[in-house]
Structure formats: C-alpha cells, structure tokens
Design a protein around this motif. Structure first.
Motif, PDB file in Angstrom:
ATOM      1  N   ALA A 144      -0.646   6.454   5.774  1.00 24.09           N
ATOM      2  CA  ALA A 144      -0.708   4.992   5.874  1.00 24.09           C
ATOM      3  C   ALA A 144       0.368   4.473   6.818  1.00 24.09           C
ATOM      4  N   LYS A 181       0.831  -1.201   0.000  1.00 24.71           N
ATOM      5  CA  LYS A 181       0.000   0.000   0.000  1.00 24.71           C
ATOM      6  C   LYS A 181       0.869   1.256   0.000  1.00 24.71           C
ATOM      7  N   SER A 198      -0.451   2.828  10.558  1.00 26.05           N
ATOM      8  CA  SER A 198      -0.242   1.382  10.468  1.00 26.05           C
ATOM      9  C   SER A 198      -0.212   0.746  11.854  1.00 26.05           C
TER      10      SER A 198
END
Lengths: 164, 47
Positions: free
Chosen positions: A67, A51, A71
């Motif tokens: 992201a 990703k 995480s």
C-alpha cells in the motif's frame, strides 16, 4: 454516454463507518472502507494513512508495504511506517535506510533503537536510549536493560534498576 | 545417562515499543457532524 453511474456514498459517511471499525478494532473492515474511499478519492491522505495503519495493526505487514509503495502520494510519516514494516520482516538495513529519510522524533528513535539492537549494534542502541531518557517512555527500561546485557554491560544493570 | 542439565543463555526480553507509535490519524473532522454539533436545542428535538 448519458447514463450516469449511481453516485458514490458521501465521503463523510464512509469516514463515519471507517471510524466505527477502527474504534472496534475491526481492521479488515476498516481496510475495506479505506479502499472504498480511495476508489473515490485516490489521494486522500487520511484514507491512505488509515489503510496502512489498519494493515499493520492486522499483522498484514506485506500488504501494508504494498500500500505504501503503490500510494500515489508520499505522506509525511510513510518512511517511518515503511521502516516499521521492514523491521517486522527483519529487513534491517532497508529499514534503517527508510528511517533515515524521516525526521527524527521519539517514535523514529524508538524504532531505530530496536533495529540497532537486532543488528547487534549495542553502543549505537544505547546512545539512542540516552537521548530518549528524558521522554519518559513507558517500559523503555526493559529494552535499555536488554541492550546493556547484550552489550556486555551487565554490571551497569544493577545501577539502572536502582535508579528506577 | 541422562546427560546433566546445562544452563543455556537466554536473550533478554525486548519489547516492540515502536508499535505504540503507529496510530490512526484523527478523522473526526472528516465524519458526518453529529446533531449536537450542527445546531442547538431545536435541532436536537426536530433534527
């Protein structure tokens, strides 16, 4: 309740599709697939890394940073990826800080040299190029020459060019 | 007028070589096994 939601598609199917998107550089679709995988397996390392990389390859640096920050796991190379995103945003001190938390290798040193160059620290930058010399990195000489020129060592450039 | 041309200093070119180090992980092992990997001759025909 007794009602079962429909079973999610098997992860291996999702990874197969994800791989197809990666191979065809369809990074938006790749990100969607990683989200589907992460909805089923939130801590899946491969999906998390895919990703972040897909977002970077798609020039969505801010989303890549989000992201990384959100995480549930810290992956081995997340500090490097984070440092790269910060470098792209010209947040150079933060980028260096993040990089220092990553084990040194050719990739981290390349990024470090680019950050130092932007910071105008040409001596430190050239020190790293010295260390990278034996790694035979393609096109590195272009950046080495730039650092020499900006560091006021243009006279060394001719010698460098001769040695190529 | 017009003013004479002047040499301007240009920054040398720098490549973003670090970008090349950003790679997808290998996910082959996470994918559906293809037929060839799963079985031999028979499964290639009947699988």
């Amino acid at each position: 309740s007794s009602q079962q939601p429909p079973p999610p598609p098997p992860l291996e199917d999702l990874f197969t599709t994800l791989n197809r998107h990666i191979q065809s550089s369809a990074f938006d679709n790749a990100v969607k697939l990683t989200d589907q995988i992460l909805a089923i397996a939130p801590e899946d390392e491969d999906a998390l890394r895919c990703k972040v990389v897909a977002l970077i390859k798609n020039d969505r640096v801010e989303d890549a940073l989000s992201a990384i920050r959100s995480s549930p796991r810290t992956l081995d190379d997340f500090h490097f990826l984070k440092a790269y995103c910060l470098y792209r945003q010209n947040k150079l001190d933060e980028a260096l800080e993040s990089l220092q938390r990553q084990e040194r290798n050719d990739e981290t040193m390349l990024l470090e040299s680019q950050i130092l160059y932007r910071l105008g620290k040409m001596d430190a930058c050239l020190d790293i190029y010295q260390k990278l010399q034996k790694s035979k990195i393609d096109s590195l000489e272009i950046n080495v020459i730039a650092a020499h020129v900006m560091g006021g060592r243009s006279s060394a450039v001719q010698g460098l060019l001769d040695s190529l | 007028f017009p003013p004479p041309f002047q040499a301007i200093s240009r920054n040398p070119i720098v490549l973003d070589l670090a970008y090349n180090g950003i790679e997808f992980p290998s996910i082959e092992s996470r994918m559906k096994k293809d037929r060839k990997a799963k079985g031999g001759f028979m499964s290639r025909i009947f699988g």
